[in-house]
Scaffold this active site. Structure first.
Site, PDB file in Angstrom:
ATOM      1  N   HIS A  81       0.820  -1.221   0.000  1.00 35.51           N
ATOM      2  CA  HIS A  81       0.000   0.000   0.000  1.00 35.51           C
ATOM      3  C   HIS A  81       0.848   1.262   0.000  1.00 35.51           C
ATOM      4  O   HIS A  81       0.358   2.342  -0.342  1.00 35.51           O
ATOM      5  CB  HIS A  81      -1.000  -0.012   1.165  1.00 35.51           C
ATOM      6  N   ASP A 135      -0.340  -7.569   1.246  1.00 32.79           N
ATOM      7  CA  ASP A 135       0.219  -6.228   1.393  1.00 32.79           C
ATOM      8  C   ASP A 135       1.739  -6.303   1.537  1.00 32.79           C
ATOM      9  O   ASP A 135       2.297  -6.082   2.610  1.00 32.79           O
ATOM     10  CB  ASP A 135      -0.408  -5.548   2.615  1.00 32.79           C
ATOM     11  N   GLN A 225       0.839   5.684  11.842  1.00 31.39           N
ATOM     12  CA  GLN A 225       0.973   6.172  10.474  1.00 31.39           C
ATOM     13  C   GLN A 225       2.404   6.656  10.223  1.00 31.39           C
ATOM     14  O   GLN A 225       2.999   7.379  11.009  1.00 31.39           O
ATOM     15  CB  GLN A 225      -0.010   7.315  10.228  1.00 31.39           C
ATOM     16  N   GLY A 226       2.970   6.219   9.110  1.00 30.40           N
ATOM     17  CA  GLY A 226       4.361   6.519   8.790  1.00 30.40           C
ATOM     18  C   GLY A 226       5.277   5.356   9.079  1.00 30.40           C
ATOM     19  O   GLY A 226       6.425   5.326   8.648  1.00 30.40           O
ATOM     20  N   ASP A 227       4.762   4.358   9.845  1.00 34.89           N
ATOM     21  CA  ASP A 227       5.538   3.150  10.136  1.00 34.89           C
ATOM     22  C   ASP A 227       5.218   2.029   9.151  1.00 34.89           C
ATOM     23  O   ASP A 227       5.879   0.983   9.151  1.00 34.89           O
ATOM     24  CB  ASP A 227       5.237   2.648  11.556  1.00 34.89           C
ATOM     25  N   SER A 228       4.193   2.218   8.323  1.00 34.91           N
ATOM     26  CA  SER A 228       3.803   1.204   7.341  1.00 34.91           C
ATOM     27  C   SER A 228       5.003   0.674   6.575  1.00 34.91           C
ATOM     28  O   SER A 228       5.898   1.427   6.202  1.00 34.91           O
ATOM     29  CB  SER A 228       2.818   1.804   6.337  1.00 34.91           C
TER      30      SER A 228
END
Length: 308
Positions: A81, A135, A225-228
């Site tokens: 993603h 993913d 968020q931002g660690d994906s």
């Protein structure tokens, strides 16, 4: 249960414009270290910052989009993603990315920082942007990571399911709290336990074996968020890739990770299809003391051995 929204549009739309990470509503699925502590890159040398080149050229560090993990001298794994533009329903091109590794801080480089452009982007052919199944993506860098680089090391792939309650390490430069605005400049890490499938399915209904859950029932510690795309390391092996979760560190909602053991054979097959002899040593930054001639013997060794 509150209706769950897929917030990938927020992640890719906001970050594509080079702005700070935006606020998120509670209960939304976050492409998502909350409750952790600052850590040095030497503690998690496999950690990568996946960035958009155009944004990072404007302000170093502002291009940070997702995390990644080094799994060979030319291969980085991340979440699919992170490479997908939801509104346009298409993937980004390899040329849009730059990978930064070997640094503790997001916004500054050192003489041990390594940066690479991509030669090839490989997204799982069955990635589903709605359910976030499959993913996973692989980034083939245009150059070689020096074998003995002190702040960058590959993380071995896990090939078996990890037992429930096993404690694992997650890391990244993402938001430090739910509804945060700016990602962390200092690398963060935290420890979370593997959650049983039966327990995780109470929260998310459908959690296939291709995913794995980790976190505390009381919340408080989680990726955000931002660690994906970043790593979850269990027993010193890459076990999960940060994928999604309802909020960040919310009680009753553990983080959901791509289960690396499920994709072990897929990763190995894709890696074996890559031509490790074809490259341009296109590192943007290769630390101090860089010498192509001095590095040549290592390049020859990599040609002969590029196993993951």
């Amino acid at each position: 249960m509150t209706k769950i929204w897929v917030a990938i549009t927020l992640l890719l739309g906001v970050l594509a414009s080079g702005e700070n990470l935006g606020n998120n509503t509670s209960g939304s699925i976050e492409p998502k270290i909350v409750g952790g502590s600052s850590t040095a890159i030497e503690q998690v040398p496999y950690q990568v910052s996946v960035r958009l080149t155009a944004n990072d050229k404007k302000s170093y560090g502002s291009g940070h989009l997702c995390g990644g993990v080094v799994i060979s001298q030319r291969l980085v794994a991340t979440a699919a993603h992170c490479c997908y533009l939801t509104e346009k329903k298409q993937y980004r091109s390899a040329g849009e990315f730059v990978l930064v590794m070997g640094s503790t801080y997001l916004k500054s480089a050192t003489n041990l920082t390594l940066e690479y452009y991509l030669q090839q982007l490989i997204v799982h052919e069955n990635y589903n942007s709605d359910s976030l199944t499959n993913d996973i993506a692989l980034m083939f860098i245009n150059g070689y990571i020096p074998w003995n680089w002190p702040t960058v090391k590959a993380l071995a792939l896990n090939s078996q399911l990890v037992a429930t309650s096993t404690y694992c390490v997650i890391s990244g430069w993402g938001l430090l709290q739910q509804n945060g605005i700016v990602s962390s400049n200092t690398l963060q890490s935290a420890t979370v336990p593997i959650v049983a499938y039966a327990t995780c399915r109470i929260s998310y209904n459908t959690v296939p074996i291709s995913q794995v859950c980790a976190g505390y029932s009381t919340g408080g510690v989680d990726a955000c968020q931002g660690d994906s795309g970043g790593p979850m390391s269990c027993n010193g092996m890459l076990t999960g890739i940060v994928s999604y979760g309802a909020g960040c560190a919310a009680a009753g909602y553990p983080g959901v990770y791509t289960n690396v053991s499920y994709y072990h054979d897929w990763i190995v097959q894709k890696n074996s299809s890559l031509n490790y002899t074809l490259y341009q040593n296109d590192g943007v930054r290769l630390g101090s003391g860089w010498s192509f001639l001095g590095f040549l013997p290592l390049l020859l060794a990599f040609v002969l051995d590029h196993r993951i």
